[in-house]
Enzyme design. Structure first.
Site, PDB file in Angstrom:
ATOM      1  N   TRP A 326     -37.421 -64.068  10.272  1.00  0.00           N
ATOM      2  CA  TRP A 326     -37.257 -65.107   9.246  1.00  0.00           C
ATOM      3  C   TRP A 326     -35.961 -64.894   8.476  1.00  0.00           C
ATOM      4  O   TRP A 326     -35.303 -65.852   8.081  1.00  0.00           O
ATOM      5  CB  TRP A 326     -38.449 -65.072   8.285  1.00  0.00           C
ATOM      6  CG  TRP A 326     -38.354 -66.044   7.149  1.00  0.00           C
ATOM      7  CD1 TRP A 326     -38.792 -67.338   7.118  1.00  0.00           C
ATOM      8  CD2 TRP A 326     -37.764 -65.803   5.850  1.00  0.00           C
ATOM      9  NE1 TRP A 326     -38.523 -67.917   5.888  1.00  0.00           N
ATOM     10  CE2 TRP A 326     -37.889 -66.999   5.103  1.00  0.00           C
ATOM     11  CE3 TRP A 326     -37.155 -64.712   5.256  1.00  0.00           C
ATOM     12  CZ2 TRP A 326     -37.426 -67.112   3.793  1.00  0.00           C
ATOM     13  CZ3 TRP A 326     -36.686 -64.820   3.959  1.00  0.00           C
ATOM     14  CH2 TRP A 326     -36.829 -66.007   3.233  1.00  0.00           C
ATOM     15  N   HIS A 327     -35.583 -63.633   8.283  1.00  0.00           N
ATOM     16  CA  HIS A 327     -34.417 -63.339   7.455  1.00  0.00           C
ATOM     17  C   HIS A 327     -33.106 -63.719   8.126  1.00  0.00           C
ATOM     18  O   HIS A 327     -32.112 -63.940   7.424  1.00  0.00           O
ATOM     19  CB  HIS A 327     -34.392 -61.856   7.078  1.00  0.00           C
ATOM     20  CG  HIS A 327     -35.257 -61.528   5.902  1.00  0.00           C
ATOM     21  ND1 HIS A 327     -36.609 -61.302   6.028  1.00  0.00           N
ATOM     22  CD2 HIS A 327     -34.978 -61.419   4.586  1.00  0.00           C
ATOM     23  CE1 HIS A 327     -37.124 -61.044   4.830  1.00  0.00           C
ATOM     24  NE2 HIS A 327     -36.158 -61.119   3.933  1.00  0.00           N
ATOM     25  N   GLY A 328     -33.066 -63.784   9.422  1.00  0.00           N
ATOM     26  CA  GLY A 328     -31.807 -64.178  10.033  1.00  0.00           C
ATOM     27  C   GLY A 328     -31.772 -64.011  11.528  1.00  0.00           C
ATOM     28  O   GLY A 328     -32.581 -63.283  12.121  1.00  0.00           O
TER      29      GLY A 328
END
Length: 483
Positions: A326-328
């Site tokens: 989700w973060h990248g």
């Protein structure tokens, strides 16, 4: 338009005055103002992406009605899957398309096959897409599970999805909290507004004085890690821990404080995670809106901890890997998530994952015990180590950074190329940690002192430090805008 800018100050002042002094007699007019203000706020980054947030709003608005209007559980589930596929597809295309294409090309190149890279596209990541897609999905989930009834008021729902204080970096709100407040009449509260202004001031301090002041030092060390000894590399990732915390929690404080100015209470997103006594407690205090989202909508539906130990461990691995992804779109974040799963699992297997729930370090005393100090330092060290992956540009850089620490474990006094007095930054971090320890029991009251003289003194110090450490040459955008 960012929180720590004069443009936002004038924007917020205008919206606040219209909201309470012109449109205060009409709930519908207030909600329309919030919607228009939110779209103006978001459009300042790139007006073209307003169509995406509008599309996401329309889709989940009608899906919520469809889920609720059908008694057949299979049909309900089909509509839920439409919401999930649409939002994940939207997020996946803009955030992960090139990542998957590049990974596919790299995989084939390992076996000697060359694939042309013209499959990649010039895709711009819309600001906040990871946040508002999760927010609209939670609305569909809650209706499906019978926790919420859909609203027929489209404008109010649109205001919920795009509510500007938390639109681009959270907290990721639930409709049961935020939408219910938007649907109901708000009245002006002096105490609530003052509380909001205090949170805004504290958030600006954390962003401008802690995060922005440390950014040049962290950037230099990570950009030139191959030339520095272990002591400097450890310093770099340690300061990055405080930078990312000050940056992200600062944003959340400003968002929560801004919402208070409009009579709306958002959920707490950070609860002094640097004083956590194990990794499980850390995740109960860091980015709370995201960790609870994963718990409610992925971990528990998979069986949570109510299944066998093996399946519970599987579920833990899933949510941490998803959290990393989700973060990248970078393998560094996936490794970061996998690392946290590895250090969380032993805590879970020993039954220590809930032992510190709803308590703080030194709960009933002024000073922590030696055991608590050791636990906090160990947890901070583990979390800080993981941030080497989080901060590095690539997975190769991350492992080279770690190898460099082991290969050159020597001490050398760090000197920034621009000649910053590092003792100022060390004292600043120490002062920040001590102050947060003092207020550790209430993350929503950073200036809760009975003495007016003491409050005035603290306000003066905070504002003075903001003026002293302000650097117009530093990139003032928030780190989590990229997610």
């Amino acid at each position: 338009m960012i929180f720590n800018s004069l443009e936002f100050f004038f924007f917020l002042t205008l919206v606040f005055c219209l909201y309470w002094f012109v449109l205060n007699k009409s709930l519908k007019a207030q909600n329309i103002l919030l919607l228009v203000a939110s779209y103006v706020f978001y459009g300042c980054w790139d007006w073209r992406f307003l169509s995406l947030i509008l599309l996401s709003t329309v889709v989940d608005y009608f899906i919520g009605i469809k889920i609720d209007s059908n008694n057949d559980k299979k049909i309900k589930k089909k509509w839920l899957w439409v919401s999930v596929i649409f939002n994940v597809g939207l997020l996946g295309f803009f955030k992960y398309y090139n990542f998957f294409v590049d990974s596919w090309i790299d995989m084939f190149s390992m076996f000697g096959y060359t694939i042309k890279s013209d499959w990649t596209l010039r895709v711009i990541l819309p600001v906040g897409i990871s946040f508002y897609t999760f927010q609209t999905m939670s609305y569909s989930f809650d209706i499906y599970y019978g926790k919420l009834k859909p609203t027929k008021k489209f404008l109010s729902f649109a205001a919920f999805v795009s509510f500007f204080p938390q639109l681009v970096a959270g907290p990721i709100e639930r409709a049961s909290n935020l939408l219910s407040q938007i649907l109901n009449k708000r009245t002006f509260s002096y105490n609530q507004s003052v509380s909001g202004l205090k949170l805004i001031l504290w958030g600006l301090f954390k962003k401008m004085v802690i995060a922005d002041a440390l950014a040049p030092v962290v950037d230099d060390i990570f950009a030139n890690y191959s030339t520095y000894p272990a002591s400097t590399l450890i310093l770099g990732v340690t300061l990055f821990s405080f930078q990312v915390y000050g940056d992200f929690s600062g944003y959340s404080d400003i968002a929560i404080g801004t919402a208070k100015l409009f009579g709306i209470e958002l959920m707490s997103n950070f609860k002094f995670p640097n004083f956590s006594r194990n990794v499980a407690e850390y995740w109960q205090r860091w980015h709370v809106s995201l960790s609870t989202w994963f718990r409610h909508y992925i971990y528990i539906p998979l069986g949570g901890s109510r299944v066998s130990k093996i399946k519970s461990v599987r579920n833990i691995c899933i949510i941490f890997l998803v959290s990393g992804f989700w973060h990248g779109a970078n393998w560094t974040f996936i490794f970061w998530g996998a690392f946290h799963a590895l250090v969380f699992i032993p805590v879970f297997l020993m039954g220590r994952n809930t032992v510190y729930k709803n308590t703080v370090v030194a709960e009933n005393s002024i000073f922590p015990t030696f055991t608590e100090i050791g636990q906090v330092l160990l947890t901070f060290a583990i979390v800080t180590f993981s941030r080497i992956f989080f901060r590095s540009e690539s997975i190769i850089d991350a492992f080279n950074y770690i190898n460099r620490i082991g290969a050159d474990f020597t001490y050398q006094t760090y000197t920034h190329p621009l000649g910053y007095r590092m003792i100022d930054y060390y004292l600043l971090v120490i002062l920040f940690v001590v102050y947060e320890y003092i207020i550790r029991k209430d993350e929503r009251s950073p200036f809760k002192f009975k003495s007016r003289i003491l409050r005035f003194f603290v306000y003066s110090i905070v504002i003075l430090l903001m003026l002293l450490f302000f650097d117009d040459n530093v990139d003032r955008s928030f780190i989590y805008f990229q997610f």
